[in-house]
Design a protein around this motif. Structure first.
Motif, short mmCIF file in Angstrom:
data_model
loop_
_atom_site.label_atom_id
_atom_site.label_comp_id
_atom_site.label_asym_id
_atom_site.label_seq_id
_atom_site.Cartn_x
_atom_site.Cartn_y
_atom_site.Cartn_z
N SER A 82 55.57 -14.79 16.80
CA SER A 82 54.93 -13.77 15.96
C SER A 82 53.52 -14.17 15.53
O SER A 82 52.69 -13.30 15.23
CB SER A 82 55.79 -13.51 14.72
OG SER A 82 55.69 -14.57 13.79
N ASN A 84 51.28 -15.58 17.32
CA ASN A 84 50.29 -15.40 18.40
C ASN A 84 49.39 -14.21 18.04
O ASN A 84 49.88 -13.13 17.72
CB ASN A 84 51.03 -15.14 19.72
CG ASN A 84 50.12 -15.11 20.92
OD1 ASN A 84 49.14 -14.36 20.95
ND2 ASN A 84 50.46 -15.90 21.92
N PRO A 85 48.06 -14.38 18.07
CA PRO A 85 47.17 -13.30 17.61
C PRO A 85 47.24 -12.02 18.41
O PRO A 85 46.83 -10.96 17.94
CB PRO A 85 45.77 -13.95 17.72
CG PRO A 85 45.94 -15.09 18.67
CD PRO A 85 47.34 -15.59 18.48
N ASN A 86 47.77 -12.08 19.64
CA ASN A 86 47.84 -10.87 20.45
C ASN A 86 49.22 -10.23 20.44
O ASN A 86 49.49 -9.33 21.22
CB ASN A 86 47.44 -11.21 21.90
CG ASN A 86 47.12 -9.96 22.72
OD1 ASN A 86 46.40 -9.08 22.25
ND2 ASN A 86 47.66 -9.89 23.92
N VAL A 87 50.07 -10.66 19.51
CA VAL A 87 51.47 -10.20 19.51
C VAL A 87 51.76 -9.29 18.32
O VAL A 87 51.33 -9.54 17.19
CB VAL A 87 52.43 -11.42 19.48
CG1 VAL A 87 53.84 -10.99 19.06
CG2 VAL A 87 52.48 -12.09 20.84
N ASP A 114 51.32 -9.93 12.66
CA ASP A 114 51.65 -8.51 12.78
C ASP A 114 53.15 -8.38 13.08
O ASP A 114 53.57 -8.34 14.23
CB ASP A 114 50.82 -7.88 13.90
CG ASP A 114 50.90 -6.34 13.88
OD1 ASP A 114 51.76 -5.80 13.16
OD2 ASP A 114 50.10 -5.69 14.59
N ASN A 131 50.42 0.67 21.98
CA ASN A 131 49.50 -0.46 21.85
C ASN A 131 49.45 -1.24 23.17
O ASN A 131 49.89 -2.39 23.26
CB ASN A 131 49.96 -1.40 20.72
CG ASN A 131 49.93 -0.75 19.36
OD1 ASN A 131 48.92 -0.78 18.66
ND2 ASN A 131 51.05 -0.14 18.98
N ASP A 133 47.19 -2.78 24.64
CA ASP A 133 46.38 -4.00 24.65
C ASP A 133 47.07 -5.16 23.92
O ASP A 133 46.51 -6.25 23.81
CB ASP A 133 45.03 -3.73 23.99
CG ASP A 133 45.15 -3.21 22.56
OD1 ASP A 133 46.17 -2.55 22.27
OD2 ASP A 133 44.25 -3.46 21.75
N LYS A 134 48.27 -4.93 23.40
CA LYS A 134 49.02 -5.96 22.67
C LYS A 134 50.32 -6.29 23.40
O LYS A 134 50.88 -5.46 24.12
CB LYS A 134 49.37 -5.46 21.25
CG LYS A 134 48.16 -5.28 20.34
CD LYS A 134 47.72 -6.61 19.75
CE LYS A 134 46.68 -6.42 18.67
NZ LYS A 134 46.29 -7.71 18.04
N GLU A 135 50.81 -7.50 23.17
CA GLU A 135 52.14 -7.89 23.63
C GLU A 135 53.12 -7.59 22.50
O GLU A 135 52.98 -8.13 21.40
CB GLU A 135 52.19 -9.36 24.00
CG GLU A 135 51.53 -9.70 25.31
CD GLU A 135 52.33 -9.21 26.52
OE1 GLU A 135 53.55 -8.99 26.38
OE2 GLU A 135 51.72 -9.03 27.59
N ASN A 164 53.84 -4.74 28.79
CA ASN A 164 53.43 -5.46 27.58
C ASN A 164 54.56 -5.54 26.55
O ASN A 164 54.34 -5.68 25.36
CB ASN A 164 52.20 -4.78 26.94
CG ASN A 164 52.53 -3.39 26.41
OD1 ASN A 164 53.26 -2.63 27.06
ND2 ASN A 164 51.99 -3.06 25.24
N LYS A 303 57.51 -15.57 28.78
CA LYS A 303 56.12 -15.17 28.55
C LYS A 303 55.37 -16.12 27.62
O LYS A 303 54.14 -16.26 27.72
CB LYS A 303 56.08 -13.76 27.94
CG LYS A 303 56.17 -12.64 28.96
CD LYS A 303 55.84 -11.31 28.30
CE LYS A 303 55.80 -10.19 29.33
NZ LYS A 303 55.40 -8.90 28.73
#
Length: 381
Positions: A82, A84-87, A114, A131, A133-135, A164, A303
């Motif tokens: 959680s 991870n900045p892209n999650v 997030d 979203n 662009d997010k995982e 994603n 992942k």
């Protein structure tokens, strides 16, 4: 079933209690019954069932709360994902406050991760669609009750080619846990109240080993007061008749072969892990699901790099003994003092299905009265 009131009729409850009392007199010995499911534990405390049963019957609260059996190490793994900045990390509400070794998902959210509460895995799939662009990672946990919805969501993600999206899979299996309990020589049980929701999926056939191999009766039960009282009566009747069978009190929803559509989806998406670490019970072979390699693109463990480290429980917390039925919640040293639903030290105090949380909400005052009565009797002696 037409009305819930039909399963809460006080006159029928009195009749069942009279029959239960009668069977207890015939047996002439203490009876220990484990209710496996946390939902049953909650109902037992909520409706005061333990208070009205004969003193000869002791209810043991089993490891049937999926949040309660989640080890700290797996929670730490979830928190690491959680952060991870892209999650975007999605989870059920009762998992938010479960303490890991250093923090919880709720605290991680407060610190900027997030993390979103959802009501089903399909909600998290919608988030992934909105979203791109997010995982998006869903924290998949629970017994066979919730595993089908996870499986169907993965199949939906594959059909729509949503790349994603992934699951951090922590589904556990009830049958290996029951076998581990039955193999424990310290836990002497006379019978089981079997889990209703799990059995809606897997049916009654998988429990046959309990009667055939361990010679214990089990009754699959619903969750209303009369369901539980009738299940206790059915167990006692088996003991009086010297029978050990799998009986289905919850036949209005549970079928012998279970839900074949749900089972097929689970078999397609999941395979059994060699072992899974259960909080309080330790490593149990073949007791958890993992995502099959064919769907590895939806497996968060593939992942992301996660710590995957075992973490010991808090020294003061005795959730393990409570989950195994060795201790009652009020016998834990920190119950109701350092450990409360607002500031939980152990998992049993987090979920509403946890024995500690249910007892804290519904039963702690009655135990205080009991303790006072015991002390008064001591003074008289």
């Amino acid at each position: 079933m037409k009305y819930v009131d039909e399963f809460r009729d006080p006159y029928k409850a009195e009749a069942l209690l009279w029959q239960i009392e009668k069977l207890c007199h015939i047996l002439e010995k203490p009876i220990k019954i484990m209710e496996v499911c946390g939902g049953h534990t909650h109902s037992i405390f909520k409706y005061g069932i333990e208070e009205v049963l004969p003193k000869a019957i002791e209810l043991i609260h089993g490891p049937g709360c999926p949040v309660c059996v989640m080890p700290k190490g797996r929670l730490d793994d979830a928190i690491a994902i959680s952060q991870n900045p892209n999650v975007i990390f999605a989870t059920f509400g009762d998992a938010m406050r479960v303490p890991g070794s250093k923090t919880s998902l709720l605290q991680a959210k407060a610190q900027g991760a997030d993390i979103r509460m959802v009501y089903s895995p399909l909600d998290s799939l919608k988030i992934a669609k909105h979203n791109p662009d997010k995982e998006v990672v869903f924290f998949a946990l629970g017994f066979e009750t919730t595993a089908p919805s996870t499986a169907f969501t993965i199949l939906q993600a594959a059909a729509e080619n949503i790349n994603n999206f992934s699951m951090f899979c922590n589904h556990v299996l009830v049958i290996p846990a029951l076998q581990a309990l039955l193999d424990n020589p310290d836990l002497q049980l006379d019978g089981f109240i079997g889990p209703g929701h799990v059995s809606m999926v897997i049916g009654t056939d998988p429990y046959q080993f309990i009667s055939r191999q361990y010679h214990k009766p089990i009754v699959i039960s619903g969750f209303e007061p009369l369901d539980i009282l009738q299940s206790v009566w059915m167990l006692l009747q088996q003991l009086v008749d010297h029978r050990c069978e799998v009986e289905n009190q919850y036949n209005r929803l549970v079928e012998k072969a279970g839900n074949q559509v749900a089972i097929a989806a689970m078999n397609k998406v999941f395979e059994v892990r060699e072992t899974f670490d259960w909080r309080g019970l330790g490593d149990i072979p073949d007791s958890g699901f993992k995502i099959r390699s064919e769907y590895a693109q939806f497996d968060a463990e593939h992942k992301f790099t996660i710590p995957n480290i075992k973490v010991a429980d808090h020294k003061a917390c005795q959730c393990g003994e409570i989950l195994k039925g060795v201790l009652k919640p009020w016998q834990c040293k920190v119950f109701g003092t350092a450990c409360t639903p607002e500031t939980p030290i152990g998992t049993c105090m987090v979920s509403s299905e946890g024995a500690c949380a249910a007892y804290y909400k519904y039963g702690r005052f009655s135990q205080v009265v009991k303790n006072e009565e015991v002390e008064k009797e001591k003074v008289k002696v």
